[in-house]
Design an enzyme around this catalytic site. Structure first.
Site, mmCIF file in Angstrom:
data_model
loop_
_atom_site.group_PDB
_atom_site.id
_atom_site.type_symbol
_atom_site.label_atom_id
_atom_site.label_comp_id
_atom_site.label_asym_id
_atom_site.label_seq_id
_atom_site.Cartn_x
_atom_site.Cartn_y
_atom_site.Cartn_z
ATOM 1 N N GLY A 62 0.823 -1.211 0.000
ATOM 2 C CA GLY A 62 0.000 0.000 0.000
ATOM 3 C C GLY A 62 0.851 1.254 0.000
ATOM 4 O O GLY A 62 0.569 2.213 -0.734
ATOM 5 N N ASP A 63 1.893 1.273 0.813
ATOM 6 C CA ASP A 63 2.796 2.428 0.852
ATOM 7 C C ASP A 63 3.506 2.614 -0.483
ATOM 8 O O ASP A 63 3.647 3.741 -0.974
ATOM 9 C CB ASP A 63 3.837 2.236 1.959
ATOM 10 C CG ASP A 63 3.242 2.347 3.348
ATOM 11 O OD1 ASP A 63 2.888 3.454 3.748
ATOM 12 O OD2 ASP A 63 3.140 1.309 4.023
ATOM 13 N N THR A 64 3.975 1.517 -1.052
ATOM 14 C CA THR A 64 4.728 1.617 -2.297
ATOM 15 C C THR A 64 3.847 2.072 -3.447
ATOM 16 O O THR A 64 4.262 2.880 -4.283
ATOM 17 C CB THR A 64 5.389 0.267 -2.626
ATOM 18 O OG1 THR A 64 6.181 -0.140 -1.510
ATOM 19 C CG2 THR A 64 6.277 0.381 -3.845
#
Length: 409
Positions: free
Chosen positions: A180-182
């Site tokens: 999700g962060d990436t």
């Protein structure tokens, strides 16, 4: 042999596509810093602001080598570190001076944090009308959830991804990395490059890029929502299969699993010929994907009856010769030993500032005219404080006074 790029003098490296772009990175951990990492690999001057003392928490995440995470060595290469107390008035003033001369500001604090420090876009854009500001947060800068804390894992859940991961009827699982962060970082990077181009062709005006973690995940969820809208169909977890596309699954061999994607019409016929099931390959009812999806269990059973008597190496060799897409599930060891990764410079040797040589991922995407490079290894906390402040016009005495007041470190 591994290529060791970061020890090459910068003057001998090809000039990156983003040479001359200055980025101020205020984010920490994953989403914001991954965007900064990507820009830095293509030549941007990335100045990372960290809190004096501990710095970015990522320095201490996962496996540690002589006090520093090896993850840090990848995430923060090509960056300069300034240790600056953003909670102090003097620190905020220095940050505003840095931002006034920058092209891009990256931050992934909770919405309202920068405004509380007197660094909202309304203030910063007056100092620097061309500023492009990437803001990554859990739920975005607006909406009823904007003030809720949100990490990548929550974004994956809200974006619909977690519901699809794992085996049917079992607890949803994460994919093993902070996807999700990436995804948010990559969407943010696209936004930055788009905004920089717009600034160039439309009079130099900057803008804000508002990226929410869950929206970045939702954006890659393919036909999830249209299928519900049109058919009230709620897509469910399917393990290793690819629902609605057949045959495409993981199949057991004598020593592990291989993934086989036999879902193209002509590929399917070649696969069936290869496994000795011409009866299925010649079946008119299986000539298109719709017919194969209706009989997917039968097809998976036929394929695995063939694979389970053979080793992974044999299966891959036979299917490769037949031009049927297939591959084994790689571990880190498999990646490190794979000649294709090394032939494409996807495994580089990087020397840390403590003198350790480690293998790290190469640069993606590959620009053939202005390729990305590793120009410098990840910095120690505050390695570049004096140099960056000197570029702003601070004297040695000024810097010493700031250090004495613990504004910088």
């Amino acid at each position: 042999m591994n290529r060791r790029l970061n020890n090459t003098p910068e003057t001998t490296l090809p000039r990156g596509a983003l040479h001359g772009v200055r980025v101020i990175e205020m984010g920490q951990l994953i989403a914001g810093p991954f965007a900064g990492k990507t820009l830095g690999e293509f030549g941007a001057d990335v100045i990372k602001i960290e809190a004096p003392g501990a710095g970015d928490p990522l320095r201490n995440w996962r496996l540690i080598q002589e006090g520093t995470s090896v993850w840090w060595q990848v995430q923060s290469r090509n960056k300069r570190s300034i240790a600056l107390d953003l909670r102090s008035a003097d620190g905020q003033d220095i940050a505003r001076k840095l931002i006034a001369e920058a092209d891009v500001l990256i931050e992934n604090f909770r919405p309202g944090t920068l405004e509380g420090w007197g660094m909202g876009y309304d203030v910063l854009s007056k100092l620097n009308p061309g500023l492009v500001m990437l803001r990554i947060s859990g739920y975005g800068q607006t909406g009823p959830y904007r003030d809720l804390p949100g990490f990548g894992a929550i974004g994956e859940a809200m974006g619909g991804l977690r519901h699809l991961t794992g085996e049917p009827g079992r607890v949803p699982v994460r994919c093993g990395i902070s996807i999700g962060d990436t995804l948010a970082a990559l969407h943010g990077t696209i936004g930055i490059l788009t905004a920089l181009y717009h600034r160039k062709v439309n009079g130099g005006q900057g803008q804000v890029i508002d990226v929410a973690l869950h929206e970045a995940v939702f954006n890659v969820m393919e036909s999830l929502l249209p299928e519900y809208s049109a058919f009230d169909a709620v897509r469910e977890a399917a393990g290793s299969a690819l629902p609605g596309i057949a045959p495409s699954n993981a199949y057991r061999c004598t020593d592990g699993y291989v993934l086989i994607a036999g879902n193209g019409d002509s590929i399917f016929k070649r696969l069936m010929q290869t496994i000795g099931r011409d009866d299925l390959g010649d079946d008119e009812g299986l000539a298109s994907n719709a017919g194969r999806v209706a009989r997917v269990a039968e097809l998976d059973e036929a394929i695995e009856a063939w694979t389970q008597t053979r080793s992974m190496a044999d299966v891959l060799a036979i299917l490769g010769k037949a031009k049927v897409p297939a591959g084994k599930v790689y571990t880190a060891k498999d990646i490190d030993e794979d000649p294709h990764y090394r032939a494409r410079d996807m495994i580089l040797q990087q020397t840390t500032r403590d003198g350790h040589v480690i293998d790290v991922p190469g640069v993606v995407p590959k620009l053939l005219g202005t390729p990305g490079t590793v120009r410098s290894s990840a910095p120690h906390l505050g390695d570049d404080t004096d140099a960056v402040l000197g570029e702003l016009g601070f004297s040695t005495q000024d810097i010493a006074a700031l250090r004495g007041r613990k504004v910088v470190a």
